[in-house]
Design an enzyme around this catalytic site. Sequence first.
Site, PDB file in Angstrom:
ATOM      1  N   ASP A 169      16.118  -7.007   8.780  1.00 50.01           N
ATOM      2  CA  ASP A 169      14.653  -7.059   8.758  1.00 50.01           C
ATOM      3  C   ASP A 169      14.190  -8.478   8.441  1.00 50.01           C
ATOM      4  OD1 ASP A 169      11.924  -6.620   8.396  1.00 50.01           O
ATOM      5  OD2 ASP A 169      12.213  -4.768   7.279  1.00 50.01           O
TER       6      ASP A 169
ATOM      7  N   HIS B 279      12.856  -4.853  11.587  1.00 47.47           N
ATOM      8  CA  HIS B 279      11.895  -4.045  10.841  1.00 47.47           C
ATOM      9  C   HIS B 279      11.654  -2.703  11.526  1.00 47.47           C
ATOM     10  CE1 HIS B 279       8.819  -3.628   7.762  1.00 47.47           C
ATOM     11  NE2 HIS B 279       7.906  -3.340   8.673  1.00 47.47           N
TER      12      HIS B 279
ATOM     13  N   SER C  14       7.238   0.516   5.746  1.00 49.99           N
ATOM     14  CA  SER C  14       6.552  -0.766   5.765  1.00 49.99           C
ATOM     15  C   SER C  14       5.326  -0.726   4.837  1.00 49.99           C
ATOM     16  CB  SER C  14       6.184  -1.132   7.205  1.00 49.99           C
ATOM     17  OG  SER C  14       5.718  -2.439   7.299  1.00 49.99           O
TER      18      SER C  14
END
Length: 392
Positions: A339, A372, A172
């Site tokens: 995601d 995610h 991320s």
Amino acid sequence: MIYKFIIGCCLLFSLSAQSELLVDKQRFEIDEFTTFGGKTIKQLAVGFESYGELNSKKDNVILITHYFSANSHAAGKYSKDDAQAGYWDAIIGPGKAIDTNEYFVISVDTLVNLNANDPHTITTGPASIDPDTGKPYGLTFPVVTIRDFVNVQKALLESLGISQLHAVVGASMGSMQAIDWAAAYPEWVPRMISIVGSGETDDWGSSMLEQWSIPIRLDPNWQQGNYYDSEAPTEGLTSALMFITQAALTPEFFNQVAQTNDIERQKSQALILQDINQSPAIVTWLHERAKQRAALMDANHLLYLVRANQLFVAGHQGELALGLKNLKAKTLFLPSDNDLLLMPYLAKRAHQILIEQGKHSELIELEGNLGHLNGVSLISQQGQKIKQFLQQ
């Protein structure tokens, strides 16, 4: 830039009887740091953790760069009694994908770290005391970028006598740091792994990030960031964390949570029919978890992290292809197929640019129902691929 290395407590990389990696937080300080935007931060401090041993050549270093709401606690435990290990304990440790019998693994708390009130986080940001005024910086703290996070990490590594990494790996926001490392310091980075990541923040992403800032700015306790001598904007921060949590997961996951608590859902449906001030059970569930997390976090720090992410483009040269031009690393992208936060097209775009530039790049999609968070909670599904990539 003047820096110094301070051992706040001795590092433990021994194993317990249960083969658990034990670790302590350490502290690194820089007397003066110049930001990417040209501002000076005095007496900058960040925390870091490391796992494994640095070899005599100091060339077995893997840097782990952490995600938006995390800190440097990537693996292991602070004590045997800790309920939970670091977020990537599934892949970092003896005999694991990132093998601490082979590699010296290090992770660093970012500047403006969200967990500013967590005793296991060391960071400099708006909540820190400005040495020139003796008061918290608030919004006088300079805007910082992903490059600033990278440059602080580089200063720490140099203080340890390290001049090259074996690899940099991040998820991320950590993936942003990882690819910027490879773009900014190509001679340092022979391998880069981007997990649920991006090469830049596009306009869609920038707008989503702004949604996280709005509740804080609308909270009357925020007071233009000058709340450190009064009540903090906890409700605004909690609402922001609710948005972040929902974006990081999937409809499938939320529906499963609701079905698991079907009795509570039925009760809440009866209540919300009669009272507009009541909330559906799933919203209450989300709010309670966000409020618990907010206790260790700082609202201004969230605003600064949002801005660092909004400003991000790998290489920081304004255009992604230009920023990636000097990158030499072999790259591996592991986006999550469902995601909703950093959608797979972002990793695919960076991957495709690198392929077009004639560089070595691979891309494999993670699977699972966590969106995610597949990149954190389900990362072990690609553990073998990570291990093989690090051996290339």
